[in-house]
Scaffold this motif. Sequence first.
Motif, PDB file in Angstrom:
ATOM      1  N   PHE A  42       0.857  -1.188   0.000  1.00 25.99           N
ATOM      2  CA  PHE A  42       0.000   0.000   0.000  1.00 25.99           C
ATOM      3  C   PHE A  42       0.889   1.232   0.000  1.00 25.99           C
ATOM      4  N   GLY A  43       0.294   2.308  -0.475  1.00 31.76           N
ATOM      5  CA  GLY A  43       1.008   3.585  -0.526  1.00 31.76           C
ATOM      6  C   GLY A  43       0.068   4.719  -0.201  1.00 31.76           C
ATOM      7  N   ALA A  44       0.641   5.850   0.187  1.00 28.64           N
ATOM      8  CA  ALA A  44      -0.167   7.025   0.529  1.00 28.64           C
ATOM      9  C   ALA A  44       0.592   8.275   0.099  1.00 28.64           C
ATOM     10  N   PHE A  45      -0.161   9.313  -0.204  1.00 27.53           N
ATOM     11  CA  PHE A  45       0.406  10.620  -0.587  1.00 27.53           C
ATOM     12  C   PHE A  45      -0.255  11.658   0.307  1.00 27.53           C
ATOM     13  N   THR A  61      -4.188  10.659  -0.251  1.00 24.12           N
ATOM     14  CA  THR A  61      -4.757   9.589  -1.064  1.00 24.12           C
ATOM     15  C   THR A  61      -4.176   8.275  -0.560  1.00 24.12           C
ATOM     16  N   ILE A  62      -4.807   7.169  -0.905  1.00 24.46           N
ATOM     17  CA  ILE A  62      -4.355   5.861  -0.442  1.00 24.46           C
ATOM     18  C   ILE A  62      -4.458   4.882  -1.606  1.00 24.46           C
ATOM     19  N   SER A  63      -3.536   3.990  -1.724  1.00 23.16           N
ATOM     20  CA  SER A  63      -3.543   3.010  -2.812  1.00 23.16           C
ATOM     21  C   SER A  63      -3.203   1.648  -2.236  1.00 23.16           C
ATOM     22  N   GLY A  64      -3.821   0.610  -2.812  1.00 21.51           N
ATOM     23  CA  GLY A  64      -3.544  -0.749  -2.369  1.00 21.51           C
ATOM     24  C   GLY A  64      -4.531  -1.272  -1.352  1.00 21.51           C
TER      25      GLY A  64
END
Length: 820
Positions: A42-45, A61-64
């Motif tokens: 997962f990743g975040a900005f 934002t969040i991904s994964g």
Amino acid sequence: MLDKTIFEILNESGKAIASELELEKLVQRVTDIGTQSIGAAFGAFFYSKVNANNESLILYTISGVDKEAFSKFPMPRNTKIFEPTFMASGTVRYDDVTAQPHYAQNPPYHGMPKGHLPVKSYLAVPVVSPINNEPIGGLFFGHPDAGVFTKEAEQLVEGLAIQAAIAMGNAKLFEEKKHAERILLEQKEQYESIFNATSDSLIIYDENGYIVEANPSACDIFGYEYKELIGLHASRLFYEPKDFETLKTIAFTGRKYSGSNTRITKDGSLIEVKFVGSQFLYKGKPHVLSAVKDVTASKKTEEALQKSQEFAEAITDVSPVALWMTDTEGQTIYINKTLPEWVGRRMQDLLQSGWLSVVYPGDHKQVEEKFNDAFARREALTIDFRVQRVDGEIRWCSTHGSPYHGKDGRFAGFAGSVMDITERKIIEEQLTSQNILINTITNNTLQALFFMDDRQHCTYMNPAAEKMIGYKLEEIQEKPLHYYIHHTHPDGRHFPIEECEIDRALPKLAQTQGDEVFIKKDGSFFPVSFIASPIIQNGKPVGTVIEVRDTTEEKRIKSELRDKEKKAMAMLEQKVKERTRELEKSNYELLQFTSVASHDLKEPVRKISIFSNLLKELNEASLDDRSLRYLDNIAQSSTRMARLIDDLLNFSRLSQSELAFSEVNLNKLVTQVLEDLEIQITEKGATINFHELPVVMGIEFQLAQLFQNLLSNSLKFAHPDRRPVINITAKALSEGNKQVYKIFYRDNGIGFKPEYNEKIFGVFQRLHTKDQYEGTGVGLAIVKKIISLHNGEIIASGVEGEGALFEITLPADEHLPAAS
């Protein structure tokens, strides 16, 4: 290892990122690309954004993973783990972040909060603005396994961060451009309204002479439909086409023209006109505005022509905003009249020194630098600054400028406007002062205040609120406020947020209030009273303000008062029972006394009556008239005395009645009473009318006595000159929230004066002497007593010489059948 080279991935990501201009979509795309490219779980900005109110917001934002899985946890803080990224001091990469010596050193969680996404491999890269080298945000990636992220992954994300910074700068410029376009659209609408409202012909043509815009008056004057005029060469409206070419040349050299000539309409008619025209920028290019007044039918005065000329000049010189233009070197070549009037300086002085010379010295350097930077980049600019008039007054202004191009498409300079925003600045300062005042009030009030946004997340609470629930604001911002202080009923049942009245205020757009039970940080419950009100801004619901009062002490006091009240009521009930028993005993003894007394009183009276009558019979022949009259008086007085004793006994017994109420049909009851009074009715020749009387709840013999007394009274006080007529009617009515029966008893007897309306119900109250009308004066007192015992009311009204009316009100039982 990465499947592609870093260069290939960055090349592909650069194309994908560059195609997106909306900030939120852009940062989501960057997060997704980074997460997928380096194999992160997962990743975040995390990044900052300034909204329309100049408030700095931390967004992410969040991904994964699902964003909801992260929303309940707090934003990263400037701890030793996150500080290098947020301060833009460099990239951070750990094979196992939990093994770092500075991990889990910060309260309140000392590591990852309970339920947080598992992270061992950790990679974080700051995103830095290429313009001012200030941090914009940071890219954060994690994986539950250790040693996942390589040096190549670090280099890839660093390249992605540079691309993201450039793209975010472009997105910001795109948003600023849209804002400038909205301002220009508003100005355009103002000009269009003036353009279409004037009675003169207004035509705009381009540098080639083709008409690009015309107002309704132009269509009327020249006889063309609007769609016919657009695209028509303006020379077609001239009787001498060469005149048009001359005027066009004058206008496009920057001069104004005016005069009179002959024009031709669509049907070939010639009209004499007066005209004015000048060049101006329209849709970013030079055009000419031509104003024409038809003076064929009647010559207008010079003043009318002057008005047309002034209107044409108003597009530029009398604009609601100041206008300026520069050449390709940035030197001012045009200023309309508005700016000199604002600052109180001459036009030629401003043209020589440039429009920047009006800027207040304290702001001049900053404005000049921003203008030169935008000019060099050929980019639009918006700057707020102060100007100082010659009289010393300082005003706030805002300039909006953008590049314009010549007919050959080459850059020709900058054109812009200057608006006076002093009033706006004053309002902003007032709002700032009001906010300070509001903050002072809310921070010092003893009432707990909470503010929630449209997601039900708490964005503010005053000190009283913090003290009430035991939380600090930063501890309760990860998820809706309900899940911290209101998630469970006191009996342990779950309390869904959908059922919470506090959280319904915003969806319902209506204030809600009531009593609830909150939960402190330590898990204890306490009662509260709340008022929740929706916050509406510009017609849009944006949040909720909640005012809360701890009612623990209040409920304790109420409970004590209820206990005391119960004890007092119990004591009072005991006292009432004791007094009731005493009163019942007293009433019984009084009734016994009354019965004995009446019997003892009636016995001598009866003997007086008997012996006086016997004496009269035995000696009637030998007694003179005077002696006989005395004996008659003795007999009559004893008879009245016996009747009075009976009436008093009946009156006293009314209070002692404990008979149960039952249904009483008044039609049948009155019929029986009339049978008992048949002799008196016949002697008087009386007529008694009654019908449709109701069925009521009452004591039958008492109600019979009531009507017998009324009828006897009417027969006794009949008018000597007419036969008695008695009417008894009834109807059902509503009084307040209860149903009643109104019974109207009316006779045509001798009546009485209005001042006796109340007095006639008194015991022994007589309106005439016993010589005129016999009786004891107790009959109507008995009537009133019976009505009172039936929870009713009686009102008397009389007219002397005409008759009397008795209005009786009795409670109605809606379940009783109608009388037949």
